[in-house]
Scaffold this active site. Structure first.
Site, PDB file in Angstrom:
ATOM      1  N   HIS A  17      17.493 -12.199 -78.690  1.00  0.00           N
ATOM      2  CA  HIS A  17      17.561 -12.383 -77.227  1.00  0.00           C
ATOM      3  C   HIS A  17      17.727 -13.862 -76.878  1.00  0.00           C
ATOM      4  O   HIS A  17      18.495 -14.216 -75.983  1.00  0.00           O
ATOM      5  CB  HIS A  17      16.266 -11.888 -76.564  1.00  0.00           C
ATOM      6  N   LYS A  41      10.612   4.259 -71.956  1.00  0.00           N
ATOM      7  CA  LYS A  41       9.949   3.512 -73.036  1.00  0.00           C
ATOM      8  C   LYS A  41       8.468   3.320 -72.768  1.00  0.00           C
ATOM      9  O   LYS A  41       8.042   3.251 -71.613  1.00  0.00           O
ATOM     10  CB  LYS A  41      10.598   2.130 -73.176  1.00  0.00           C
ATOM     11  N   ARG A  90      24.934  -5.091 -79.964  1.00  0.00           N
ATOM     12  CA  ARG A  90      24.773  -5.516 -81.358  1.00  0.00           C
ATOM     13  C   ARG A  90      25.791  -4.818 -82.259  1.00  0.00           C
ATOM     14  O   ARG A  90      26.587  -5.431 -82.927  1.00  0.00           O
ATOM     15  CB  ARG A  90      23.347  -5.225 -81.835  1.00  0.00           C
ATOM     16  N   SER A 128      13.446  -5.055 -80.904  1.00  0.00           N
ATOM     17  CA  SER A 128      12.033  -5.254 -80.592  1.00  0.00           C
ATOM     18  C   SER A 128      11.174  -4.187 -81.263  1.00  0.00           C
ATOM     19  O   SER A 128      10.065  -4.475 -81.730  1.00  0.00           O
ATOM     20  CB  SER A 128      11.822  -5.230 -79.080  1.00  0.00           C
TER      21      SER A 128
HETATM   22  N1  COA Z   1      18.763  -9.242 -79.941  1.00  0.00           N
HETATM   23  C1  COA Z   1      17.699  -8.488 -80.201  1.00  0.00           C
HETATM   24  N2  COA Z   1      17.511  -7.244 -79.724  1.00  0.00           N
HETATM   25  C2  COA Z   1      18.472  -6.779 -78.940  1.00  0.00           C
HETATM   26  C3  COA Z   1      19.606  -7.492 -78.616  1.00  0.00           C
HETATM   27  C4  COA Z   1      19.740  -8.782 -79.155  1.00  0.00           C
HETATM   28  N3  COA Z   1      20.803  -9.548 -78.901  1.00  0.00           N
HETATM   29  N4  COA Z   1      20.373  -6.759 -77.831  1.00  0.00           N
HETATM   30  C5  COA Z   1      19.727  -5.615 -77.657  1.00  0.00           C
HETATM   31  N5  COA Z   1      18.580  -5.624 -78.334  1.00  0.00           N
HETATM   32  C6  COA Z   1      17.631  -4.524 -78.478  1.00  0.00           C
HETATM   33  C7  COA Z   1      16.281  -4.732 -77.863  1.00  0.00           C
HETATM   34  O1  COA Z   1      15.416  -5.399 -78.763  1.00  0.00           O
HETATM   35  C8  COA Z   1      15.851  -3.308 -77.614  1.00  0.00           C
HETATM   36  O2  COA Z   1      15.301  -2.792 -78.797  1.00  0.00           O
HETATM   37  P1  COA Z   1      14.214  -1.621 -78.786  1.00  0.00           P
HETATM   38  O3  COA Z   1      14.847  -0.437 -78.133  1.00  0.00           O
HETATM   39  O4  COA Z   1      13.932  -1.444 -80.209  1.00  0.00           O
HETATM   40  O5  COA Z   1      13.038  -2.121 -78.000  1.00  0.00           O
HETATM   41  C9  COA Z   1      17.179  -2.578 -77.341  1.00  0.00           C
HETATM   42  O6  COA Z   1      18.185  -3.420 -77.825  1.00  0.00           O
HETATM   43  C10 COA Z   1      17.512  -2.365 -75.913  1.00  0.00           C
HETATM   44  O7  COA Z   1      16.633  -3.079 -75.149  1.00  0.00           O
HETATM   45  P2  COA Z   1      16.880  -3.875 -73.857  1.00  0.00           P
HETATM   46  O8  COA Z   1      18.107  -4.688 -73.912  1.00  0.00           O
HETATM   47  O9  COA Z   1      15.629  -4.588 -73.577  1.00  0.00           O
HETATM   48  O10 COA Z   1      17.165  -2.715 -72.863  1.00  0.00           O
HETATM   49  P3  COA Z   1      16.213  -1.553 -72.451  1.00  0.00           P
HETATM   50  O11 COA Z   1      16.959  -0.307 -72.679  1.00  0.00           O
HETATM   51  O12 COA Z   1      14.870  -1.625 -73.032  1.00  0.00           O
HETATM   52  O13 COA Z   1      16.013  -1.885 -70.939  1.00  0.00           O
HETATM   53  C11 COA Z   1      16.438  -1.970 -68.666  1.00  0.00           C
HETATM   54  C12 COA Z   1      16.815  -1.372 -69.990  1.00  0.00           C
HETATM   55  C13 COA Z   1      14.945  -2.213 -68.532  1.00  0.00           C
HETATM   56  C14 COA Z   1      17.177  -3.273 -68.479  1.00  0.00           C
HETATM   57  C15 COA Z   1      16.925  -0.934 -67.633  1.00  0.00           C
HETATM   58  O14 COA Z   1      16.248   0.288 -67.881  1.00  0.00           O
HETATM   59  C16 COA Z   1      16.672  -1.375 -66.220  1.00  0.00           C
HETATM   60  O15 COA Z   1      17.453  -2.129 -65.662  1.00  0.00           O
HETATM   61  N6  COA Z   1      15.566  -0.865 -65.643  1.00  0.00           N
HETATM   62  C17 COA Z   1      15.191  -1.181 -64.283  1.00  0.00           C
HETATM   63  C18 COA Z   1      15.405   0.064 -63.400  1.00  0.00           C
HETATM   64  C19 COA Z   1      16.880   0.332 -63.230  1.00  0.00           C
HETATM   65  O16 COA Z   1      17.628  -0.420 -62.624  1.00  0.00           O
HETATM   66  N7  COA Z   1      17.307   1.464 -63.801  1.00  0.00           N
HETATM   67  C20 COA Z   1      18.684   1.894 -63.779  1.00  0.00           C
HETATM   68  C21 COA Z   1      19.449   1.315 -64.940  1.00  0.00           C
HETATM   69  S1  COA Z   1      21.034   2.094 -65.005  1.00  0.00           S
END
Ligand code: COA
Length: 158
Positions: A17, A41, A90, A128
């Site tokens: 990140h 999650k 990724r 993560s």
């Molecule tokens: N380096 C390390 N990890 C990375 C990465 C990078 N460059 N790119 C993606 N990842 C990983 C993260 O570690 C995470 O891993 P995990 O699933 O093992 O925890 C995974 O990719 C995806 O995580 P993240 O990018 O944090 O996205 P998310 O799916 O957890 O979060 C939100 C999504 C929170 C941004 C989204 O649900 C949101 O915007 N929520 C707010 C409400 C909303 O607007 N909802 C409608 C969305 S359409």
């Protein structure tokens, strides 16, 4: 001023990140890192803890701001007058999920675009949840996360 919103769970923030944030900062004057929750999650760190870990990991980079959100990401973007959302990809396995999220966000607010940035190949396999799993078994997380996060993980799993 060119700004971009980078939303994610950051549970916890990893080197992957941080690399993305640094690269976004090269192209944008302001990067707003948004700690958001996905109802799909379960989180290890509270939202406030994730914000603090991000802030201390990013303290040396100017133009990067961190805040928590309990709203739709597109609404935060609109409130902040930001029209671009960054998401990191990724490997090909990220695509479908990311495409669906970008499409939903577009339908919620057609004025806001999603920009995809490829993760550096060094970090393509970091996640993560992988980091949390290693920490849960008292493994060495230092290749994946900064020192402050390593310490916080140790404390959580004491
Ligand atoms: N380096 C390390 N990890 C990375 C990465 C990078 N460059 N790119 C993606 N990842 C990983 C993260 O570690 C995470 O891993 P995990 O699933 O093992 O925890 C995974 O990719 C995806 O995580 P993240 O990018 O944090 O996205 P998310 O799916 O957890 O979060 C939100 C999504 C929170 C941004 C989204 O649900 C949101 O915007 N929520 C707010 C409400 C909303 O607007 N909802 C409608 C969305 S359409």
């Amino acid at each position: 001023m060119k700004s971009i919103l980078y939303p994610g769970s950051f549970d916890p923030v990893t080197h992957g990140h941080i690399d993305v944030i640094k690269r976004l900062r090269k192209a944008f004057d302001r990067v707003l890192v948004l700690v958001a929750d996905s109802p799909r999650k379960k989180y290890l760190f509270t939202s406030a803890e994730r914000v603090e870990l991000l802030k201390s990991s990013l303290s040396s980079i100017d133009g990067v701001f961190v805040q928590a959100s309990d709203d739709l990401t597109v609404r935060v973007a609109q409130k902040e007058s930001i029209s671009l959302i960054a998401r990191s990809v990724r490997t090909t396995s990220d695509w479908e999920y990311e495409y669906a999220m970008a499409d939903a966000n577009k339908k919620l607010n057609p004025d806001i675009e999603t920009l995809f940035i490829m993760a550096d190949s060094k970090y393509a396999f970091i996640s993560s949840s992988l980091v949390r799993e290693i920490a849960a078994f008292d493994g060495n997380t230092s290749p994946f996360v900064p020192d402050n996060v390593e310490k916080a993980l140790k404390k959580k799993y004491l």
